[in-house]
Enzyme design. Sequence first.
Site, short mmCIF file in Angstrom:
data_model
loop_
_atom_site.label_atom_id
_atom_site.label_comp_id
_atom_site.label_asym_id
_atom_site.label_seq_id
_atom_site.Cartn_x
_atom_site.Cartn_y
_atom_site.Cartn_z
N CYS A 49 3.29 -3.77 4.61
CA CYS A 49 1.96 -2.54 3.94
C CYS A 49 2.59 -1.38 6.06
O CYS A 49 4.20 -1.65 6.32
CB CYS A 49 0.27 -2.49 4.92
SG CYS A 49 0.02 -3.44 5.80
N HIS B 265 4.53 -31.23 9.89
CA HIS B 265 3.52 -30.07 10.49
C HIS B 265 2.78 -29.77 9.09
O HIS B 265 2.17 -29.21 8.86
CB HIS B 265 5.04 -28.85 9.48
CG HIS B 265 5.85 -28.73 10.60
ND1 HIS B 265 5.90 -28.39 11.90
CD2 HIS B 265 7.21 -29.37 10.54
CE1 HIS B 265 6.62 -28.26 12.99
NE2 HIS B 265 7.89 -29.57 11.83
N ASP C 299 1.19 -1.33 -0.25
CA ASP C 299 0.36 -0.05 -0.27
C ASP C 299 0.46 1.23 -0.41
O ASP C 299 2.26 1.47 -0.43
CB ASP C 299 -1.23 0.36 1.36
CG ASP C 299 -0.51 0.25 3.00
OD1 ASP C 299 1.23 0.12 2.84
OD2 ASP C 299 -1.41 0.35 3.26
N THR D 195 2.74 -1.32 8.68
CA THR D 195 3.32 -2.24 9.85
C THR D 195 3.04 -4.15 9.73
O THR D 195 3.66 -4.81 10.44
CB THR D 195 2.16 -2.60 11.03
OG1 THR D 195 0.28 -2.40 9.93
CG2 THR D 195 2.10 -1.35 11.90
N HIS E 44 7.42 -24.38 8.91
CA HIS E 44 6.34 -25.04 9.87
C HIS E 44 5.22 -24.84 9.60
O HIS E 44 4.32 -25.57 8.89
CB HIS E 44 6.83 -24.35 11.32
CG HIS E 44 7.68 -25.20 11.89
ND1 HIS E 44 7.51 -25.38 13.28
CD2 HIS E 44 8.71 -25.87 11.00
CE1 HIS E 44 8.78 -25.72 13.78
NE2 HIS E 44 9.52 -26.60 12.90
C1 RB5 Z 1 -1.88 2.75 6.31
O1 RB5 Z 1 -2.18 4.33 7.42
C2 RB5 Z 1 -1.81 1.77 7.79
O2 RB5 Z 1 -2.91 1.87 8.36
C3 RB5 Z 1 -1.45 0.50 6.77
O3 RB5 Z 1 -0.42 0.70 5.76
C4 RB5 Z 1 -0.81 -0.86 7.22
O4 RB5 Z 1 -0.48 -0.71 8.56
C5 RB5 Z 1 -2.16 -1.40 7.97
O5 RB5 Z 1 -2.55 -2.61 8.20
#
Ligand code: RB5
Length: 155
Positions: free
Chosen positions: A65, A133, A8, A67, A98
């Site tokens: 993304c 597994h 993203d 996180t 696994h």
């Molecule tokens: C975008 O701001 C952020 O929410 C997205 O990249 C991600 O971290 C969502 O889980």
Amino acid sequence: MKFYIATDHAGFHYKNEVKEYLASKGVEVVDLGPETAERVDYPDYARKCAEAVRADEGSFGILICGTGIGISIAANKVEGIRAALCHDAYTAAMSRAHNNAQILCFGERVVGMGVVQSMIDAFIQTPFEGGRHAGRVEKIGAIDMARCSFSADIG
Ligand code: RB5
């Protein structure tokens, strides 16, 4: 070895460097976007990548993304896909050994490029161990099957 990659806007800044790193390892890379850092919704790109990996047997994916959380949750909604949110070389290796993960997910706001490279190395070099597994991974597939028949039941 072939990888599909998508992000993203919050994972976009790592995309080119990751592509170059994969190419330096002799890996074929297919970029599924986005093409700019404009704000986008991570489920759209998670779905694109997960569906591409599902359709192309033996291929892998990378999703990034902010996180790694949202994009991994979304990718795991695609039937047959095991997308692993990893934070270091150990978790990346275990996701293959696994869990037979096909998609490596991480967060651009969480890990630096050095860690990303070590995760990619571990993911690429580690085969699925199978054995005990395999049955567990099959049970993950059975959850997919149960979900599909539940949807069919409720029409
Ligand atoms: C975008 O701001 C952020 O929410 C997205 O990249 C991600 O971290 C969502 O889980």
